[in-house]
Structures are given as structure tokens and as C-alpha cells.
Scaffold this motif. Structure first.
Motif, PDB file in Angstrom:
ATOM      1  N   GLN A 104      24.062  37.348 -14.132  1.00 21.51           N
ATOM      2  CA  GLN A 104      25.089  36.210 -13.550  1.00 21.51           C
ATOM      3  C   GLN A 104      24.515  35.920 -12.141  1.00 21.51           C
ATOM      4  O   GLN A 104      24.133  37.046 -11.383  1.00 21.51           O
ATOM      5  CB  GLN A 104      26.610  36.811 -13.694  1.00 21.51           C
ATOM      6  CG  GLN A 104      26.813  37.819 -12.883  1.00 21.51           C
ATOM      7  CD  GLN A 104      28.173  38.529 -13.051  1.00 21.51           C
ATOM      8  OE1 GLN A 104      28.951  37.828 -14.056  1.00 21.51           O
ATOM      9  NE2 GLN A 104      28.777  39.303 -12.271  1.00 21.51           N
ATOM     10  N   THR A 105      24.531  34.811 -11.576  1.00 15.71           N
ATOM     11  CA  THR A 105      24.510  34.611 -10.439  1.00 15.71           C
ATOM     12  C   THR A 105      25.689  33.778  -9.712  1.00 15.71           C
ATOM     13  O   THR A 105      26.469  32.814 -10.300  1.00 15.71           O
ATOM     14  CB  THR A 105      23.235  33.542 -10.303  1.00 15.71           C
ATOM     15  OG1 THR A 105      22.166  33.967 -10.957  1.00 15.71           O
ATOM     16  CG2 THR A 105      23.012  33.345  -8.925  1.00 15.71           C
ATOM     17  N   LEU A 106      26.238  34.209  -8.675  1.00 15.45           N
ATOM     18  CA  LEU A 106      27.530  33.896  -8.050  1.00 15.45           C
ATOM     19  C   LEU A 106      26.836  33.379  -6.754  1.00 15.45           C
ATOM     20  O   LEU A 106      26.117  34.143  -6.012  1.00 15.45           O
ATOM     21  CB  LEU A 106      28.453  35.027  -7.972  1.00 15.45           C
ATOM     22  CG  LEU A 106      28.652  35.814  -9.063  1.00 15.45           C
ATOM     23  CD1 LEU A 106      29.909  36.896  -8.715  1.00 15.45           C
ATOM     24  CD2 LEU A 106      29.304  34.774 -10.264  1.00 15.45           C
ATOM     25  N   GLU A 107      27.489  32.198  -6.422  1.00 18.54           N
ATOM     26  CA  GLU A 107      27.328  31.411  -5.081  1.00 18.54           C
ATOM     27  C   GLU A 107      28.609  30.847  -4.447  1.00 18.54           C
ATOM     28  O   GLU A 107      29.203  30.171  -5.619  1.00 18.54           O
ATOM     29  CB  GLU A 107      26.072  30.347  -5.396  1.00 18.54           C
ATOM     30  CG  GLU A 107      25.748  29.780  -4.185  1.00 18.54           C
ATOM     31  CD  GLU A 107      24.495  28.865  -4.114  1.00 18.54           C
ATOM     32  OE1 GLU A 107      24.273  28.079  -3.250  1.00 18.54           O
ATOM     33  OE2 GLU A 107      24.064  28.619  -5.385  1.00 18.54           O
ATOM     34  N   LYS A 108      28.635  30.820  -3.439  1.00 18.76           N
ATOM     35  CA  LYS A 108      30.002  30.169  -3.048  1.00 18.76           C
ATOM     36  C   LYS A 108      29.505  29.312  -1.806  1.00 18.76           C
ATOM     37  O   LYS A 108      28.712  29.627  -0.888  1.00 18.76           O
ATOM     38  CB  LYS A 108      30.926  30.909  -2.330  1.00 18.76           C
ATOM     39  CG  LYS A 108      30.778  32.139  -1.265  1.00 18.76           C
ATOM     40  CD  LYS A 108      31.953  32.799  -0.888  1.00 18.76           C
ATOM     41  CE  LYS A 108      31.638  33.830   0.332  1.00 18.76           C
ATOM     42  NZ  LYS A 108      32.627  34.731   0.505  1.00 18.76           N
ATOM     43  N   ILE A 109      30.356  28.110  -1.731  1.00 15.36           N
ATOM     44  CA  ILE A 109      30.036  27.051  -0.389  1.00 15.36           C
ATOM     45  C   ILE A 109      31.461  26.739  -0.136  1.00 15.36           C
ATOM     46  O   ILE A 109      32.139  26.750  -0.713  1.00 15.36           O
ATOM     47  CB  ILE A 109      29.064  25.740  -1.085  1.00 15.36           C
ATOM     48  CG1 ILE A 109      29.919  25.129  -1.774  1.00 15.36           C
ATOM     49  CG2 ILE A 109      27.704  26.153  -1.107  1.00 15.36           C
ATOM     50  CD1 ILE A 109      29.142  23.730  -2.206  1.00 15.36           C
ATOM     51  N   VAL A 110      31.539  26.445   1.273  1.00 15.92           N
ATOM     52  CA  VAL A 110      32.911  26.074   1.642  1.00 15.92           C
ATOM     53  C   VAL A 110      32.685  24.540   1.963  1.00 15.92           C
ATOM     54  O   VAL A 110      31.620  24.104   2.672  1.00 15.92           O
ATOM     55  CB  VAL A 110      33.133  26.727   3.058  1.00 15.92           C
ATOM     56  CG1 VAL A 110      34.257  26.188   3.490  1.00 15.92           C
ATOM     57  CG2 VAL A 110      33.391  28.254   2.814  1.00 15.92           C
ATOM     58  N   VAL A 111      33.357  23.661   1.289  1.00 16.94           N
ATOM     59  CA  VAL A 111      33.713  22.307   1.781  1.00 16.94           C
ATOM     60  C   VAL A 111      35.144  22.021   2.014  1.00 16.94           C
ATOM     61  O   VAL A 111      35.844  22.105   1.079  1.00 16.94           O
ATOM     62  CB  VAL A 111      33.228  21.531   0.298  1.00 16.94           C
ATOM     63  CG1 VAL A 111      33.187  20.154   0.683  1.00 16.94           C
ATOM     64  CG2 VAL A 111      31.944  21.919   0.127  1.00 16.94           C
ATOM     65  N   ARG A 112      35.386  21.597   3.311  1.00 16.35           N
ATOM     66  CA  ARG A 112      36.792  21.477   3.681  1.00 16.35           C
ATOM     67  C   ARG A 112      37.534  20.729   2.652  1.00 16.35           C
ATOM     68  O   ARG A 112      37.180  19.503   2.526  1.00 16.35           O
ATOM     69  CB  ARG A 112      36.864  21.280   5.080  1.00 16.35           C
ATOM     70  CG  ARG A 112      36.100  22.067   5.948  1.00 16.35           C
ATOM     71  CD  ARG A 112      37.059  23.038   6.724  1.00 16.35           C
ATOM     72  NE  ARG A 112      36.537  23.698   7.418  1.00 16.35           N
ATOM     73  CZ  ARG A 112      36.759  25.264   7.623  1.00 16.35           C
ATOM     74  NH1 ARG A 112      37.805  25.521   6.680  1.00 16.35           N
ATOM     75  NH2 ARG A 112      36.148  25.806   8.538  1.00 16.35           N
ATOM     76  N   GLY A 113      38.663  21.347   2.238  1.00 18.46           N
ATOM     77  CA  GLY A 113      39.693  20.277   1.427  1.00 18.46           C
ATOM     78  C   GLY A 113      39.115  20.282   0.112  1.00 18.46           C
ATOM     79  O   GLY A 113      39.917  19.651  -0.734  1.00 18.46           O
ATOM     80  N   GLU A 114      38.102  20.861  -0.297  1.00 28.66           N
ATOM     81  CA  GLU A 114      37.560  20.796  -1.672  1.00 28.66           C
ATOM     82  C   GLU A 114      37.781  21.949  -2.448  1.00 28.66           C
ATOM     83  O   GLU A 114      37.523  23.208  -1.690  1.00 28.66           O
ATOM     84  CB  GLU A 114      36.109  20.059  -1.904  1.00 28.66           C
ATOM     85  CG  GLU A 114      35.918  18.883  -1.388  1.00 28.66           C
ATOM     86  CD  GLU A 114      36.675  17.807  -2.373  1.00 28.66           C
ATOM     87  OE1 GLU A 114      36.920  18.044  -3.314  1.00 28.66           O
ATOM     88  OE2 GLU A 114      37.103  16.894  -1.673  1.00 28.66           O
ATOM     89  N   GLU A 115      37.931  22.155  -3.752  1.00 26.61           N
ATOM     90  CA  GLU A 115      37.895  23.435  -4.525  1.00 26.61           C
ATOM     91  C   GLU A 115      37.739  23.239  -6.085  1.00 26.61           C
ATOM     92  O   GLU A 115      37.753  22.123  -6.593  1.00 26.61           O
ATOM     93  CB  GLU A 115      39.463  23.924  -4.461  1.00 26.61           C
ATOM     94  CG  GLU A 115      39.674  25.202  -4.947  1.00 26.61           C
ATOM     95  CD  GLU A 115      41.136  25.834  -4.945  1.00 26.61           C
ATOM     96  OE1 GLU A 115      41.351  26.770  -5.295  1.00 26.61           O
ATOM     97  OE2 GLU A 115      41.978  25.062  -4.276  1.00 26.61           O
ATOM     98  N   GLY A 116      36.985  24.165  -6.343  1.00 26.80           N
ATOM     99  CA  GLY A 116      36.790  23.971  -7.812  1.00 26.80           C
ATOM    100  C   GLY A 116      35.366  24.977  -8.022  1.00 26.80           C
ATOM    101  O   GLY A 116      34.710  25.785  -7.488  1.00 26.80           O
TER     102      GLY A 116
END
Length: 147
Positions: A104-116
Motif C-alpha cells: 500500500q502506498t499512502l499519500e496526502k495533499i492539502v487543497v484548501r476547501g477540497e476533500e476526498g
């Protein structure tokens, strides 16, 4: 076979359970209560995944790549969210058992006001390159045994 799935929100992590002591116990001997709002979000995640897949569940080892799109920089423990997500994929009929996730590869990004979440699943193919690493591990163990 490759599949791509989406979730419109970030489900709660397994840490959002409240430990209680009653007569009934789980497999681990602990009894937990899942708060209603957490339970509703988990059920929504299962429902969203079920609506995207109607084939047979993966029954062989799989590789999972997950991109978490977060609306802010609030601290989140991705591996705990992944535990919930693995269970949701099982209940939705995407994989037979979450122990079939070999990579499994987990990655996170922050995009103001977006989620999913964007989930990519494909069959796992073991690579032969592990043999050199295994030899290094054996040498390390031998050194540790000699300490």
C-alpha cells in the motif's frame, strides 16, 4: 485488472472508537462503542464504494495506492484512516479480506476547501529484487546475534 474508486470525504480513523467495559467482548477481548456520527460516515463510505463496483471481490493479493485530498493541515494519522478504509473495502465487496493488501502506498495533499480519496487497486506482482535485501537482513541479524 486495475480499478479506481473515489470517496467524497475522508472517513474517520479507527481511533475514533470509545472503549467500554461490558459483558460482551470483541475478538481481542476489548469492547468498543462506535459513536453514531462515526458509524454513519463509515456506512456512507461503504455505500459510495458499493455504488462504484459490482464485480466479484479481489481474492488474490493486491496493491493499493491511495491519495488523500485534505482540506486543511489538521493532523491526521493516515495509517489509522487506512485501517478503516480497508474494512470499508471488504464490507463493500471490493476485496475479500484486507489481509490481501500486500503493498500500500499512502499519500496526502492539502487543497484548501477540497476533500476526498482516490483509490487505485491492482493485482500485486511480487518483485524478484527482494533477494538482495533479504541477504542484507540476514547479515544484519547475524551481527545482532553476535552482540
Amino acid at each position: 485488472m486495475k480499478r479506481k474508486f473515489y470517496l467524497s470525504f475522508i472517513p474517520p480513523s479507527k481511533a475514533n472508537r470509545v472503549k467500554i467495559n461490558l459483558r460482551a467482548y470483541s475478538k481481542s477481548g476489548k469492547r468498543y462503542i462506535v459513536p453514531k456520527d462515526v458509524s454513519l460516515k463509515i456506512n456512507k463510505a461503504i455505500w459510495e464504494l458499493q455504488n462504484q463496483y459490482d464485480g466479484p471481490p479481489f481474492s488474490t493479493p493486491v496493491e493499493v495506492n491511495i491519495l488523500f485530498i485534505l482540506p486543511n493541515n489538521r493532523r491526521r494519522d493516515l495509517d489509522n484512516i487506512m485501517k478503516t478504509l480497508g474494512d470499508c473495502m471488504v464490507y463493500a465487496g471490493i476485496i475479500e479480506d484486507d489481509n490481501l493488501i500486500y503493498k500500500q502506498t499512502l499519500e496526502k495533499i492539502v487543497v484548501r476547501g477540497e476533500e476526498g480519496i482516490i483509490i487505485k487497486i491492482k493485482e500485486y506482482k511480487a518483485k524478484e529484487g527482494y533477494k538482495k535485501s533479504l541477504e542484507s537482513l540476514k547479515k544484519y541479524k547475524e551481527r545482532m546475534d553476535g552482540v
